[in-house]
Scaffold this active site. Structure first.
Site, PDB file in Angstrom:
ATOM      1  N   HIS A 327     103.909  -6.905 -18.532  1.00 41.14           N
ATOM      2  CA  HIS A 327     103.507  -7.087 -17.122  1.00 41.14           C
ATOM      3  C   HIS A 327     104.714  -7.113 -16.188  1.00 41.14           C
ATOM      4  O   HIS A 327     105.873  -7.214 -16.617  1.00 41.14           O
ATOM      5  CB  HIS A 327     102.694  -8.372 -16.964  1.00 41.14           C
ATOM      6  CG  HIS A 327     103.440  -9.631 -17.269  1.00 41.14           C
ATOM      7  ND1 HIS A 327     104.386 -10.178 -16.430  1.00 41.14           N
ATOM      8  CD2 HIS A 327     103.375 -10.470 -18.336  1.00 41.14           C
ATOM      9  CE1 HIS A 327     104.864 -11.296 -16.945  1.00 41.14           C
ATOM     10  NE2 HIS A 327     104.273 -11.490 -18.118  1.00 41.14           N
ATOM     11  N   CYS A 345     105.692 -12.995 -23.295  1.00 39.52           N
ATOM     12  CA  CYS A 345     105.317 -11.670 -22.804  1.00 39.52           C
ATOM     13  C   CYS A 345     106.537 -10.767 -22.686  1.00 39.52           C
ATOM     14  O   CYS A 345     107.676 -11.222 -22.752  1.00 39.52           O
ATOM     15  CB  CYS A 345     104.641 -11.780 -21.439  1.00 39.52           C
ATOM     16  SG  CYS A 345     102.985 -12.495 -21.486  1.00 39.52           S
TER      17      CYS A 345
END
Length: 420
Positions: A327, A345
């Site tokens: 992301h 992440c």
């Protein structure tokens, strides 16, 4: 035997079959002895099925064909229903008896073709038709295939969710044998039992790019156990796009995206810091979300602690159900390409995240290497199927042998927490 003796010939004509008890006719004679038909073997065999016009056969009972007398033997038997499903069987070495070894379907019409040979070696033939009745139990084993019809990346596994648990290995073999997967171009693949109610199918390698994959079930009406019969299943067709594989190197802090084997973009990234290391291994893209609100509390970080966060996140591509994404992370641009500072992440600039979001689809592959994190879970947190060696994967098949492994996907975290 009371049939008329015939010269032994080779059969090369098409038979006209009429229902059980009816005669079998052959090609018209043309003077060539090779055109002669086999004799009607009605008096040479006995069959445990119903007579013509009689009651329907019990699908709980196996078929059995027996040679009558001492001067003839059975040479071949085939049994097939109207949908093209064959019944497996076993023929005695001396040709005295044939019996089915796989279950019959309920509410089906079968054609049974029996070939014989008399004491002189002359060939005989008998063709019988019969219907099977309804099973005594109404419990059905339904199958739901996944994913939905559409176009996916080459890493997308096929899933089969069962409506009831199947634990017995022999019963699993009945189920698995009925689940058919065909791809064009063709590729080697196998089912793997995740648990009592779910199977995954994947090829030995990834699916070919631009392939068509068709999935169907032949389980309808098939006996699985004394109280369980196969139900209907909606067939599935998916296609694959280009082969897209994104490789994230946690030690060099880069991601390189390959399309059909060619590197098309390399980007600086940041991955999980100590204590929150990103999982190693191959993951499959599960979906894309333009906006996600990510909170530290969703992964067990106490609100107000030094690690606490509550952030709006854009261009989020999900790779695990527990909240691992690729992301946009504009707050960490200064560390991207040089340090790992995320909570698990893979973060990148907004422009790079938007590009990645646009260029990948569900079923594409994200591979993380050189992280200090654990290997991606095989099942239960997305699709870690590709982290299983092919030999071990095949052992998860009831047709090959071995024990299913891993928790059920249903046992994974339902709240789908998120990390940054």
């Amino acid at each position: 035997m009371n049939h008329t003796p015939r010269t032994r010939t080779v059969v090369g004509c098409t038979l006209l079959v009429i229902a059980l008890g009816a005669s079998v006719t052959a090609c018209s004679g043309d003077g060539n002895p090779l055109a002669a038909a086999p004799y009607d073997a009605a008096d040479q065999i006995s069959f445990n099925g119903p007579k013509a016009g009689g009651k329907k056969a019990d699908p709980d009972k196996p078929l059995e064909v027996t040679a009558e007398g001492r001067d003839g033997r059975i040479t071949d038997v085939t049994a097939m229903d109207a949908t093209g499903r064959y019944v497996s069987g076993e023929l005695a070495a001396d040709g005295s008896r044939w019996h089915s070894t796989s279950p019959l379907a309920a509410n089906a019409r079968y054609t049974l073709r029996v070939s014989t040979e008399d004491e002189d070696g002359a060939p005989g033939r008998r063709v019988l038709t019969f219907d099977t009745g309804k099973p005594l139990t109404k419990q059905r084993l339904d199958v739901t295939f996944g994913p939905k019809t559409g176009t996916y990346g080459v890493g997308q596994p096929i899933t089969a969710e069962l409506s009831k648990p199947v634990r017995d290995e022999a019963q699993r073999a009945v189920v698995e044998r009925a689940l058919k997967v065909e791809s064009m171009p063709a590729t080697e693949g196998a089912w793997h039992w995740v648990d009592d109610k779910e199977l995954h199918y994947r090829p030995k390698e990834y699916w070919p790019a631009h392939a068509t994959v068709r999935v169907r079930s032949n389980l309808d009406g098939i006996k699985v156990s004394d109280r369980l019969w196969g139900g209907r299943a909606k067939p599935l067709t998916i296609t694959t796009g280009d082969q897209v594989i994104a490789v994230t190197d946690a030690s060099s802090h880069t991601m390189t995206v390959y399309r059909n084997g060619k590197a098309i973009k390399t980007m600086p990234v940041t991955t999980g810091k100590p204590g929150f290391e990103t999982r190693n291994g191959v993951k499959v893209v599960l979906g894309k979300e333009y906006f996600v609100r990510m909170r530290g509390t969703s992964i067990g970080i106490a609100e107000g602690s030094a690690e606490s966060y509550d952030l709006p996140v854009y261009y989020a591509t999900r790779v695990t159900w527990s909240g691992e994404y690729v992301h946009a992370a504009p707050w960490s641009v200064g560390s991207q390409g040089s340090a790992n500072v995320s909570h698990g992440c893979t973060g990148m600039s907004t422009d790079n995240a938007a590009w990645f979001f646009k260029n990948v689809r569900e079923g594409d592959l994200v591979k993380v290497v050189n992280s200090f994190g654990n290997t991606m879970e095989t099942f239960g947190n997305g699709f870690g199927d590709w982290n299983v060696a092919w030999a071990k994967w095949r052992k998860g098949s009831a047709l090959v042998g071995g024990e299913p492994e891993g928790p059920r996907p249903a046992d994974a975290a339902r709240l789908r927490p998120t990390t940054v």
